[in-house]
Scaffold this motif. Structure first.
Motif, PDB file in Angstrom:
ATOM      1  N   SER A 156       0.846  -1.189   0.000  1.00 32.59           N
ATOM      2  CA  SER A 156       0.000   0.000   0.000  1.00 32.59           C
ATOM      3  C   SER A 156       0.883   1.241   0.000  1.00 32.59           C
ATOM      4  CB  SER A 156      -0.898  -0.018   1.239  1.00 32.59           C
ATOM      5  OG  SER A 156      -0.108   0.122   2.411  1.00 32.59           O
ATOM      6  N   PRO A 157       0.291   2.434  -0.180  1.00 31.68           N
ATOM      7  CA  PRO A 157       1.102   3.659  -0.132  1.00 31.68           C
ATOM      8  C   PRO A 157       1.880   3.817   1.167  1.00 31.68           C
ATOM      9  CG  PRO A 157      -1.056   4.125  -1.080  1.00 31.68           C
ATOM     10  CD  PRO A 157      -1.101   2.709  -0.587  1.00 31.68           C
ATOM     11  N   ARG A 158       1.395   3.202   2.237  1.00 32.92           N
ATOM     12  CA  ARG A 158       2.105   3.279   3.517  1.00 32.92           C
ATOM     13  C   ARG A 158       3.209   2.235   3.624  1.00 32.92           C
ATOM     14  NH1 ARG A 158      -2.694   4.153   8.032  1.00 32.92           N
ATOM     15  NH2 ARG A 158      -3.513   6.124   7.183  1.00 32.92           N
ATOM     16  N   GLY A 159       3.334   1.374   2.607  1.00 32.54           N
ATOM     17  CA  GLY A 159       4.388   0.364   2.633  1.00 32.54           C
ATOM     18  C   GLY A 159       3.984  -0.947   3.237  1.00 32.54           C
ATOM     19  N   THR A 160       2.707  -1.096   3.638  1.00 28.08           N
ATOM     20  CA  THR A 160       2.250  -2.342   4.241  1.00 28.08           C
ATOM     21  C   THR A 160       1.562  -3.210   3.187  1.00 28.08           C
ATOM     22  OG1 THR A 160       0.149  -1.322   4.875  1.00 28.08           O
ATOM     23  CG2 THR A 160       1.941  -1.236   6.477  1.00 28.08           C
ATOM     24  N   GLY A 161       1.349  -4.483   3.533  1.00 26.43           N
ATOM     25  CA  GLY A 161       0.637  -5.390   2.640  1.00 26.43           C
ATOM     26  C   GLY A 161       1.501  -6.034   1.594  1.00 26.43           C
ATOM     27  N   GLY A 162       2.807  -5.827   1.635  1.00 29.22           N
ATOM     28  CA  GLY A 162       3.703  -6.437   0.660  1.00 29.22           C
ATOM     29  C   GLY A 162       4.072  -7.852   1.043  1.00 29.22           C
ATOM     30  N   PRO A 163       5.066  -8.410   0.398  1.00 23.84           N
ATOM     31  CA  PRO A 163       5.497  -9.783   0.717  1.00 23.84           C
ATOM     32  C   PRO A 163       6.121  -9.859   2.099  1.00 23.84           C
ATOM     33  CG  PRO A 163       7.009  -8.743  -0.825  1.00 23.84           C
ATOM     34  CD  PRO A 163       5.840  -7.815  -0.696  1.00 23.84           C
ATOM     35  N   ALA A 164       6.170 -11.080   2.640  1.00 29.94           N
ATOM     36  CA  ALA A 164       6.742 -11.286   3.975  1.00 29.94           C
ATOM     37  C   ALA A 164       8.251 -11.082   3.928  1.00 29.94           C
ATOM     38  CB  ALA A 164       6.410 -12.691   4.470  1.00 29.94           C
ATOM     39  N   LEU A 165       8.744 -10.193   4.784  1.00 27.40           N
ATOM     40  CA  LEU A 165      10.168  -9.875   4.844  1.00 27.40           C
ATOM     41  C   LEU A 165      10.669 -10.050   6.271  1.00 27.40           C
ATOM     42  CD1 LEU A 165      10.132  -6.553   2.771  1.00 27.40           C
ATOM     43  CD2 LEU A 165      10.746  -8.832   1.945  1.00 27.40           C
ATOM     44  N   ALA A 166      11.959 -10.281   6.393  1.00 28.96           N
ATOM     45  CA  ALA A 166      12.579 -10.358   7.719  1.00 28.96           C
ATOM     46  C   ALA A 166      12.880  -8.943   8.203  1.00 28.96           C
ATOM     47  CB  ALA A 166      13.862 -11.180   7.660  1.00 28.96           C
ATOM     48  N   HIS A 167      12.311  -8.582   9.338  1.00 32.01           N
ATOM     49  CA  HIS A 167      12.567  -7.266   9.922  1.00 32.01           C
ATOM     50  C   HIS A 167      14.035  -7.201  10.350  1.00 32.01           C
ATOM     51  CE1 HIS A 167      12.401  -3.920  12.763  1.00 32.01           C
ATOM     52  NE2 HIS A 167      11.260  -3.569  12.178  1.00 32.01           N
ATOM     53  N   PRO A 168      14.798  -6.182   9.921  1.00 35.59           N
ATOM     54  CA  PRO A 168      16.244  -6.149  10.208  1.00 35.59           C
ATOM     55  C   PRO A 168      16.585  -6.259  11.692  1.00 35.59           C
ATOM     56  CG  PRO A 168      15.674  -4.492   8.579  1.00 35.59           C
ATOM     57  CD  PRO A 168      14.383  -5.055   9.072  1.00 35.59           C
ATOM     58  N   LEU A 169      15.864  -5.501  12.541  1.00 36.89           N
ATOM     59  CA  LEU A 169      16.166  -5.539  13.969  1.00 36.89           C
ATOM     60  C   LEU A 169      15.825  -6.910  14.557  1.00 36.89           C
ATOM     61  CD1 LEU A 169      17.019  -4.235  16.590  1.00 36.89           C
ATOM     62  CD2 LEU A 169      14.695  -3.301  16.828  1.00 36.89           C
ATOM     63  N   ARG A 170      14.679  -7.471  14.182  1.00 38.22           N
ATOM     64  CA  ARG A 170      14.294  -8.781  14.715  1.00 38.22           C
ATOM     65  C   ARG A 170      15.219  -9.880  14.208  1.00 38.22           C
ATOM     66  NH1 ARG A 170       7.964  -8.270  13.128  1.00 38.22           N
ATOM     67  NH2 ARG A 170       7.581  -6.211  14.051  1.00 38.22           N
ATOM     68  N   LEU A 171      15.752  -9.711  12.995  1.00 37.88           N
ATOM     69  CA  LEU A 171      16.716 -10.691  12.495  1.00 37.88           C
ATOM     70  C   LEU A 171      17.981 -10.675  13.338  1.00 37.88           C
ATOM     71  CD1 LEU A 171      17.522 -12.786  10.424  1.00 37.88           C
ATOM     72  CD2 LEU A 171      18.276 -10.934   8.905  1.00 37.88           C
ATOM     73  N   ARG A 172      18.404  -9.495  13.755  1.00 40.15           N
ATOM     74  CA  ARG A 172      19.572  -9.431  14.639  1.00 40.15           C
ATOM     75  C   ARG A 172      19.267 -10.095  15.977  1.00 40.15           C
ATOM     76  NH1 ARG A 172      19.396  -3.924  12.704  1.00 40.15           N
ATOM     77  NH2 ARG A 172      20.898  -3.633  11.001  1.00 40.15           N
ATOM     78  N   LEU A 173      18.043  -9.923  16.462  1.00 39.17           N
ATOM     79  CA  LEU A 173      17.659 -10.601  17.704  1.00 39.17           C
ATOM     80  C   LEU A 173      17.643 -12.113  17.517  1.00 39.17           C
ATOM     81  CD1 LEU A 173      14.755  -8.276  18.927  1.00 39.17           C
ATOM     82  CD2 LEU A 173      17.111  -8.381  19.774  1.00 39.17           C
ATOM     83  N   LEU A 174      17.244 -12.583  16.322  1.00 43.60           N
ATOM     84  CA  LEU A 174      17.297 -14.023  16.043  1.00 43.60           C
ATOM     85  C   LEU A 174      18.735 -14.519  16.084  1.00 43.60           C
ATOM     86  CD1 LEU A 174      15.956 -16.686  15.130  1.00 43.60           C
ATOM     87  CD2 LEU A 174      16.272 -15.908  12.769  1.00 43.60           C
ATOM     88  N   VAL A 175      19.655 -13.716  15.567  1.00 45.54           N
ATOM     89  CA  VAL A 175      21.074 -14.105  15.612  1.00 45.54           C
ATOM     90  C   VAL A 175      21.544 -14.214  17.061  1.00 45.54           C
ATOM     91  CG1 VAL A 175      23.411 -13.367  15.031  1.00 45.54           C
ATOM     92  CG2 VAL A 175      21.584 -13.138  13.351  1.00 45.54           C
ATOM     93  N   LEU A 176      21.164 -13.245  17.889  1.00 43.51           N
ATOM     94  CA  LEU A 176      21.544 -13.309  19.305  1.00 43.51           C
ATOM     95  C   LEU A 176      20.927 -14.533  19.981  1.00 43.51           C
ATOM     96  CD1 LEU A 176      21.215  -9.533  20.322  1.00 43.51           C
ATOM     97  CD2 LEU A 176      23.306 -10.828  19.832  1.00 43.51           C
ATOM     98  N   LEU A 177      19.652 -14.823  19.655  1.00 45.44           N
ATOM     99  CA  LEU A 177      19.006 -16.013  20.207  1.00 45.44           C
ATOM    100  C   LEU A 177      19.735 -17.274  19.771  1.00 45.44           C
ATOM    101  CD1 LEU A 177      16.659 -17.545  21.596  1.00 45.44           C
ATOM    102  CD2 LEU A 177      15.397 -17.353  19.425  1.00 45.44           C
TER     103      LEU A 177
END
Length: 500
Positions: A156-177
């Protein structure tokens, strides 16, 4: 007036003339490979097995098994020769061809099975027929999926509703986990050295750690699951980032994190301390992630996977036991290990039919136990055991770590109609996922952070475990992977994701 010559360009910016010869060259190559590949899988290999000496009876079970082997071989050849990479469908047919086709056919010819068959011969005939029905249902579901067009996700114009992506910050948290969970796993078992000994020592160390109990294995399942799955997922995401992004390859921090994750996986996910099927998951998911658009790699995995499964896999349990517990493998024929080791899926289906004849269908109880795998038996006293374990106990087997293929799990609970319907839905979902994955790995796809570009290869590798069963053993790591993916997923498109 000066004439200007222009060339048609592809969506990726290259000239059409630069890429046009590739499909033509592959079409010529595929035609050259089609005949020997189909003849090899459908005719030559079954004929060689049929010529082996043995005490097998050429009855209805023999001819049904031959039909199943040829059918699965033809479908596998179709997957290999396809112009599109069909990860989930390709792995499905590779498993069926090997574990439900070639290996059981060798068992019928030689007259030996890895696990004894306790019921009448007619139960084996019924099992093979039901496997054929399930394969046809899977194909029907895939066919229906191919008829339905895919809907592209547009932001959408707000950038939502697109394909599933890995959130950069949460991906870093996954690395720490991943680092924390794998580190705890290694320390709990006494250090890295134990991971390079044997699976028997790993199991004994886990039992001695007090995580597992005689009543429940939930604690050990969570320890192993969180110790191995987040590390693999983080490695897959960083591998895709390095493969698809020039900027990432020039960033020292990204490369260092990938190297550290590779080292962690070398310890916790190596083939010595893990089951062969799990290492296949690691290997297949890494190959498909590292070479997302390589048709050669896709076809090599499927074609060479057949050779490896027939020749190497029966001998790949060298590290299951320590030296004192290892058994020397001697065989006069390359097909004899197929009749005496590992591939017990068809005969266990026949034994399960005999078991159900005496006990009746469970009407969802076994599948409920698999879905609620995380509930300890101390809380749920009547929690069902693995289907393979229950059948093995009924057979009077001392070793009850027996397979319960997906056909068996569905048939035990839902009967023939439920089994066919379940496999049709699985075929439909597999075909739809394959098509969406093909879009996700293209240059016009969602980029290095695509969740589907990681999830599809992981599921493709894990398909071996899901199809082999039992489900109660298989769903734990899959649920942990799904939880990790859900936690890091976002549908908000980011500008940084577009950069290369």
């Amino acid at each position: 007036m000066t004439s200007v010559h222009t060339s048609a360009r592809t969506p990726t910016g290259g000239k059409a003339s630069d890429v046009a010869p590739r499909p033509i060259a592959w079409a010529m190559l595929s035609r050259a490979l089609a005949v020997p590949l189909i003849l090899g899988l459908v005719c030559f290999l079954p004929a060689v097995i049929a010529a082996q000496p043995g005490s097998g009876v050429r009855d209805t079970a023999y001819w049904l098994q031959l039909v199943l082997t040829c059918y699965a071989g033809a479908r596998l050849a179709t997957m290999i020769l396809s112009t599109r990479r069909r990860l989930l469908q390709g792995v499905f047919w590779m498993f069926v061809y090997i574990a439900m086709g070639v290996a059981p056919f060798a068992q019928v010819v030689i007259g030996q099975t890895p696990t004894p068959m306790v019921g009448p011969r007619q139960d084996l005939v019924t099992a093979i027929a039901l496997i054929l029905v399930g394969c046809a249902a899977f194909d029907l579901g895939a066919l229906l999926a191919s008829r339905r067009p895919l809907r592209r996700r547009t932001p959408s114009p707000r950038g939502t509703g697109g394909p599933a992506l890995a959130h950069p910050l949460r991906l870093r948290l996954l690395v720490l986990l991943a680092f924390a969970a794998s580190g705890y796993y290694v320390l709990k078992l006494g250090g890295p050295a134990v991971f390079f000994s044997s699976r028997q020592e790993i199991s004994e160390t886990v039992a001695a750690s007090g995580v597992a109990s005689t009543e429940s294995n939930v604690g050990s399942a969570f320890l192993k699951g969180f110790g191995t799955v987040p590390a693999l997922l983080a490695l897959l995401f960083y591998t895709r980032r390095l493969v698809t992004s020039h900027r990432a390859r020039r960033t020292p921090s990204t490369v260092l994190v990938w190297v550290a994750l590779a080292a962690v996986n070398l310890v916790v996910n190596n083939p010595i301390s893990n089951a062969r099927y799990w290492f296949l998951t690691v290997l297949v998911s890494l190959l498909f992630t590292a070479f997302p658009r390589s048709a050669a790699m896709y076809r090599s995995v499927l074609a060479l996977g057949v050779v490896g499964a027939l020749v190497l896999f029966p001998y790949a349990d060298k590290f299951r036991y320590d030296e004192a517990g290892q058994k020397s493998v001697q065989s006069a024929s390359v097909f004899e290990p197929l009749a005496t080791k590992d591939y017990d899926q068809t005969v266990m289906f026949a034994n399960t039919i005999s078991w159900v004849d005496t006990r009746g269908h469970t009407y969802g109880r076994q599948l409920a136990g698999s879905a609620l795998f995380f509930v300890p038996r101390a809380v749920w006293s009547g929690k069902p055991e693995d289907t393979g374990v229950r059948v093995g106990q009924w057979m009077g087997m001392n070793m009850t770590n027996l397979s319960a293929p997906l056909w068996t799990e569905l048939w035990v609970d839902l009967g023939p109609a439920g089994m066919a319907g379940g496999l049709a839905l699985i075929g439909y979902a597999a075909a739809r996922t394959d098509r969406r994955y093909a879009l996700a790995v293209t240059r016009a796809g969602p980029g290095s952070g695509s969740v589907l570009a990681i999830a599809a290869p992981l599921i493709a590798g894990y398909t071996f475990i899901l199809l082999r069963g039992p489900l109660l053993q298989a769903v734990g790591k899959l649920a942990i992977a799904a939880l990790c993916l859900v936690l890091i997923t976002t549908f908000r498109e980011r500008r940084a994701e577009r950069r290369r």
